[in-house]
Design an enzyme around this catalytic site. Structure first.
Site, PDB file in Angstrom:
ATOM      1  N   ASP A 370      -7.187   7.577  -6.080  1.00  0.00           N
ATOM      2  CA  ASP A 370      -7.318   6.394  -6.657  1.00  0.00           C
ATOM      3  C   ASP A 370      -7.690   6.740  -8.169  1.00  0.00           C
ATOM      4  O   ASP A 370      -8.795   7.665  -8.025  1.00  0.00           O
ATOM      5  CB  ASP A 370      -8.121   5.474  -6.000  1.00  0.00           C
ATOM      6  CG  ASP A 370      -7.847   4.010  -6.614  1.00  0.00           C
ATOM      7  OD1 ASP A 370      -7.286   3.839  -7.468  1.00  0.00           O
ATOM      8  OD2 ASP A 370      -8.459   3.068  -6.091  1.00  0.00           O
ATOM      9  N   LYS A 479       0.134   9.288  -0.760  1.00  0.00           N
ATOM     10  CA  LYS A 479      -0.682   8.626  -0.090  1.00  0.00           C
ATOM     11  C   LYS A 479      -0.469   7.204  -0.213  1.00  0.00           C
ATOM     12  O   LYS A 479      -0.808   6.871  -1.403  1.00  0.00           O
ATOM     13  CB  LYS A 479      -2.072   8.859  -0.422  1.00  0.00           C
ATOM     14  CG  LYS A 479      -3.190   8.426   0.449  1.00  0.00           C
ATOM     15  CD  LYS A 479      -4.464   8.759   0.557  1.00  0.00           C
ATOM     16  CE  LYS A 479      -5.657   7.979   1.231  1.00  0.00           C
ATOM     17  NZ  LYS A 479      -6.847   8.626   0.910  1.00  0.00           N
ATOM     18  N   ASP A 481      -1.463   3.723   0.034  1.00  0.00           N
ATOM     19  CA  ASP A 481      -2.765   2.753   0.603  1.00  0.00           C
ATOM     20  C   ASP A 481      -2.321   1.082   0.542  1.00  0.00           C
ATOM     21  O   ASP A 481      -1.450   0.980  -0.094  1.00  0.00           O
ATOM     22  CB  ASP A 481      -3.765   2.961  -0.435  1.00  0.00           C
ATOM     23  CG  ASP A 481      -5.109   2.803  -0.072  1.00  0.00           C
ATOM     24  OD1 ASP A 481      -5.081   2.425   1.355  1.00  0.00           O
ATOM     25  OD2 ASP A 481      -6.236   3.449  -0.372  1.00  0.00           O
ATOM     26  N   MET A 482      -3.295   0.477   1.201  1.00  0.00           N
ATOM     27  CA  MET A 482      -3.033  -0.898   1.175  1.00  0.00           C
ATOM     28  C   MET A 482      -4.295  -1.481   1.868  1.00  0.00           C
ATOM     29  O   MET A 482      -4.867  -1.376   2.799  1.00  0.00           O
ATOM     30  CB  MET A 482      -1.994  -1.207   2.304  1.00  0.00           C
ATOM     31  CG  MET A 482      -1.477  -2.524   2.332  1.00  0.00           C
ATOM     32  SD  MET A 482      -2.443  -4.004   3.406  1.00  0.00           S
ATOM     33  CE  MET A 482      -1.357  -5.242   3.445  1.00  0.00           C
ATOM     34  N   ASP A 551     -11.362   5.489   7.170  1.00  0.00           N
ATOM     35  CA  ASP A 551     -12.369   5.727   5.830  1.00  0.00           C
ATOM     36  C   ASP A 551     -13.688   6.358   6.543  1.00  0.00           C
ATOM     37  O   ASP A 551     -14.277   6.837   5.815  1.00  0.00           O
ATOM     38  CB  ASP A 551     -12.525   4.492   5.001  1.00  0.00           C
ATOM     39  CG  ASP A 551     -11.530   4.437   4.294  1.00  0.00           C
ATOM     40  OD1 ASP A 551     -10.583   5.139   3.843  1.00  0.00           O
ATOM     41  OD2 ASP A 551     -11.524   3.275   3.501  1.00  0.00           O
TER      42      ASP A 551
HETATM   43  C1  DGJ Z   1      -9.118   3.146   0.500  1.00  0.00           C
HETATM   44  C2  DGJ Z   1      -8.661   4.371   1.153  1.00  0.00           C
HETATM   45  O1  DGJ Z   1      -8.704   4.439   2.809  1.00  0.00           O
HETATM   46  C3  DGJ Z   1      -9.623   5.556   0.694  1.00  0.00           C
HETATM   47  O2  DGJ Z   1      -9.059   6.937   1.398  1.00  0.00           O
HETATM   48  C4  DGJ Z   1      -9.418   5.683  -0.714  1.00  0.00           C
HETATM   49  O3  DGJ Z   1      -7.912   6.149  -1.057  1.00  0.00           O
HETATM   50  C5  DGJ Z   1      -9.473   4.382  -1.523  1.00  0.00           C
HETATM   51  N1  DGJ Z   1      -8.911   3.433  -0.766  1.00  0.00           N
HETATM   52  C6  DGJ Z   1      -9.082   4.527  -2.860  1.00  0.00           C
HETATM   53  O4  DGJ Z   1      -9.198   3.222  -3.544  1.00  0.00           O
END
Ligand code: DGJ
Length: 730
Positions: A370, A479, A481-482, A551
């Site tokens: 990000d 990757k 993401d959401m 995470d």
């Molecule tokens: C949540 C993801 O799970 C993290 O690994 C990372 O990519 C952040 N978002 C970035 O905003």
């Protein structure tokens, strides 16, 4: 032949290698669930045996004019609908134009064919050739309205699994509102079972829960338009005495990523109905005359030999016939991700320094997370504006990707395409593109709103924006993401009578976007993510052969998370990284060795600033990468045995046995140490019983039966210590 129809008593025996699932028709009208369990050759019994042994007279009507003693509430109806004598939780509930919400589905006919159809708009398991799957379709019809329901059962004989889904055909001449359209109903015939499910929260996903059945209803669900961190679309019904390698267990996994329900409804007489499918809460679908509605599919697995066998059946099916595409069968790269190393604070030089160091240690893929687009120095802005931030990356993504590629690595990039920041050009141009209800607050979560994927124009925008970036540079990995759940369900585009369809339409939109992008970029490895493992479900696997499991990168927390996740998901799907200590989520310090050993049991990578490591840790990293490259095929394509559970003691042991049994990997990790502790015996499983295996580190040769019966002893002297052992058949 996997499906055997017995004309005499109208039964269907769906046989996999080790199981039978048997249904049959009584009184020419009602389809009953008769048996699911260890394989039996035939069901020659009287079908009424189960039905009439209960004197269910009082307050129980009969749906059978021909036989008033057949009480519907005492029957295991295979696809129950609401409105007649069976008043338990139905699978099917629909409303007609006259206001009636009653349906009666009677058996009409069946057909059996080789192969398996795809489910329009939804992810599903597939056959590579028609010989490996046989499908039974059973048609049910409501004689009054003409509504038809087709139950589909695809039998994966060798995979020991059955895929069930339902198609509803509106042939009624009127519009129908679907209020519940469950994918699968089955039963257990007594309540001496435990309801096993996976529950958690952000950074604590999929912890195993076991709750005894009791009269009433036990369920887990999601109303978040995402399967969620909190619950998973999975349930198992296990005997209280069931362990990893003994006892019976029924496992059900829904191939869907939105609102779901997994429910055990213990009725009178302890007959327990198991429903799984789209959550009826918040589901209301207008099915116009002539239209069809397809439910997602449920995969059912039965094991007479404990949870381990159940999981291995899911693993084999999912890694071979749900995951797909180029990356399904090949080794995936060791990656380094900059997120925990830099968060939003990076520029091209920093990323290249990370990449250079990583490459020199054997890392194969550099992932930029990000913060590379818009003006995103924190999470308050820019989602939706997928254009590189030239302050950080003067040459854009293309220049960086080329420089990384020149180092001899692949380059990967983070996106969060389903989202929009209020502070973004996209939102300023299209404030109506997010999910919202006019006049109500648009509740932000992580400072962002969700794009309305029920709209074709929004889906087209996402495909266009992501593909522009992917087409502009040598990008080998994405990757996806959401990072929030969906509130204020409403779409500016849908008419009032279809507003409640948004949760399912969102999923259909998402699946179509993923289908298009993965089709346009077949060589790109897509990894899923939702604030870690928030939407890590079977519905994601056709697009994302791997998923960021959580995470939480702490090695000890990961023991619980990866152990729970492995109830359904194969290790090849679990992203797992080594991060810095003290750990950013929980503050715990563990050794580089243990962080590596736990992460190597998934799709391995690093997520830290390598330049801050001591020489000793750098040597360990180099050694880990070398080791991982030797074992990754065994870990990802082998059979997993959970030998010790973190939920049951002070240690964890996982074993992976190569498909041909020639190689074995064992990871043992102590959680809490104990002074003068007793030794822990670990008995291996699944080895080639007559063979010998050599410990590749010490050279010691063991008989397989020694390893499996006597086992090896491990000590738990120190917190968080771990061992990784590799054995080769000699
Ligand atoms: C949540 C993801 O799970 C993290 O690994 C990372 O990519 C952040 N978002 C970035 O905003």
């Amino acid at each position: 032949m996997a499906i055997i129809y017995n004309e005499k008593n109208k039964t269907f025996n769906l046989q996999t290698k080790n199981t039978s699932y048997i249904i049959g028709v009584i009184e020419d009208t009602v389809l009953l669930h008769l048996y699911y369990g260890k394989k039996i050759r035939a069901y020659n019994q009287d079908l009424y045996e189960i039905a009439v042994t209960r004197d269910a007279g009082a307050f129980c009507g009969s749906d059978f004019e021909s036989n008033p003693y057949l009480r519907s509430e005492a029957l295991a109806v295979e696809y129950p609908c609401y409105g007649h004598a069976d008043l338990r939780t139905p699978a099917f509930h629909a409303e007609y134009e006259n206001g009636s919400a009653i349906t009666k589905l009677d058996y009409v006919d069946y057909r059996i064919f080789d192969g398996k159809k795809a489910i329009p708009g939804l992810p599903s398991t597939y056959a590579e050739n028609d010989g490996e799957v046989q499908t039974l379709e059973i048609t049910l019809r409501d004689a009054l309205t003409g509504l038809e329901v087709i139950l589909s059962y695809s039998v994966f004989e060798d995979f020991d699994a059955i895929a069930k889904s339902v198609k509803i055909k509106n042939l009624t001449g009127q519009n129908v509102r679907l209020k519940s359209a469950i994918s699968s109903t089955t039963y257990v015939f007594d309540k001496r079972f435990e309801f096993v499910h996976l529950a958690g929260a952000w950074a604590r996903e999929r912890h195993i829960q076991r709750v005894p059945l009791t009269s009433g209803n036990i369920s887990v669900d999601s109303k978040r338009v995402s399967s969620s961190h909190q619950h998973s679309p999975f349930m198992a019904l296990a005997r209280p005495e069931t362990t990893e390698n003994a006892g019976e267990v029924y496992g059900y996994s829904l191939v869907y990523s939105g609102n779901f329900i997994a429910q055990a409804d213990v009725g009178a007489y302890d007959l327990t109905r198991l429903n799984m499918g789209i959550n009826p809460f918040g589901f209301n679908w207008l099915l116009e005359d002539g239209e069809e509605f397809c439910t997602p599919e449920v995969i059912s697995v039965y094991s007479a030999n404990g949870f381990g066998e159940m999981s291995r059946s899911f693993h084999r099916l999912y890694r071979n016939r749900l995951c797909r595409g180029k990356w399904r069968d090949i080794e995936r790269p060791v990656l380094i991700n900059n997120w925990e190393a830099t968060y939003f604070d990076f520029d091209e030089e920093k990323i290249l320094n990370i990449a250079k160091k990583a490459q020199s240690l054997g890392v194969e893929l550099m992932v930029l997370d990000d913060g590379w687009f818009g003006k995103r120095d924190d999470d308050t802005n820019s989602l939706g504006d997928w254009v590189a931030d030239r302050r950080k990356l003067p040459g854009g993504i293309d220049a960086l990707a080329k420089k990384v590629t020149e180092l001899g690595m692949k380059f990967g990039l983070w996106f969060e395409p389903e989202m929009v920041s209020e502070d973004s050009d996209l939102y300023r141009a299209h404030p109506d593109w997010c999910i919202h209800v006019e006049g109500r607050r648009r509740t932000p979560s992580r400072q962002q709103l969700v794009l309305d994927l029920s709209r074709d124009d929004v889906c087209d925008y996402i495909v266009d924006a992501v593909s522009k970036v992917l087409g502009s540079a040598p990008i080998s990995y994405v990757k996806w993401d959401m990072n929030r759940n969906i509130t204020e369900i409403g779409s500016a585009k849908l008419p009032a009578e279809r507003q409640q369809e948004l949760p399912h339409r969102y999923m259909l939109g998402l699946y179509s976007v993923l289908e298009r992008l993965t089709g346009m970029f077949p060589d790109v490895l897509f990894e899923g993510c939702s604030g870690g493992g928030g939407r890590f479900d079977a519905g994601m696997l056709p697009y994302f052969p791997q998923y960021w499991t959580s995470d939480d990168t702490d090695a000890i927390e990961r023991l619980y998370i990866q152990h729970g996740t492995s109830m359904v998901m194969p290790s090849c799907t679990m992203g797992a990284h080594v991060s810095a200590v003290p750990n950013h989520q929980i503050g715990r310090t563990t050794s580089m060795k243990t962080r590596g050993n736990v992460a190597m049991m998934g799709q391995f990578g690093y997520e830290l600033d390598l330049s801050t490591l001591s020489d000793e840790d750098i040597a360990e990293v180099r050694n880990q990468i070398e080791t991982y490259k030797k074992i990754r095929t065994t870990v990802h394509r082998g059979d997993m045995y959970r030998l010790r559970s973190p939920f049951e003691g002070r240690n964890t042991a996982w074993e992976y046995v190569a498909e041909d049994k020639s190689r074995v990997v064992l990871m043992y990790c102590t959680i809490m140490g104990k002074v003068q502790a007793e030794l822990t015996r670990v008995r291996f499983e699944g080895l080639d019983a007559d063979a010998k295996y050599r410990d590749t580190e010490t050279g010691t040769v063991y008989d397989a039966d020694f390893l499996m019966n006597r086992g090896l002893f491990f000590d738990d002297n120190h917190d968080f210590e771990s061992r990784l052992m590799i054995f080769e058949r000699v």
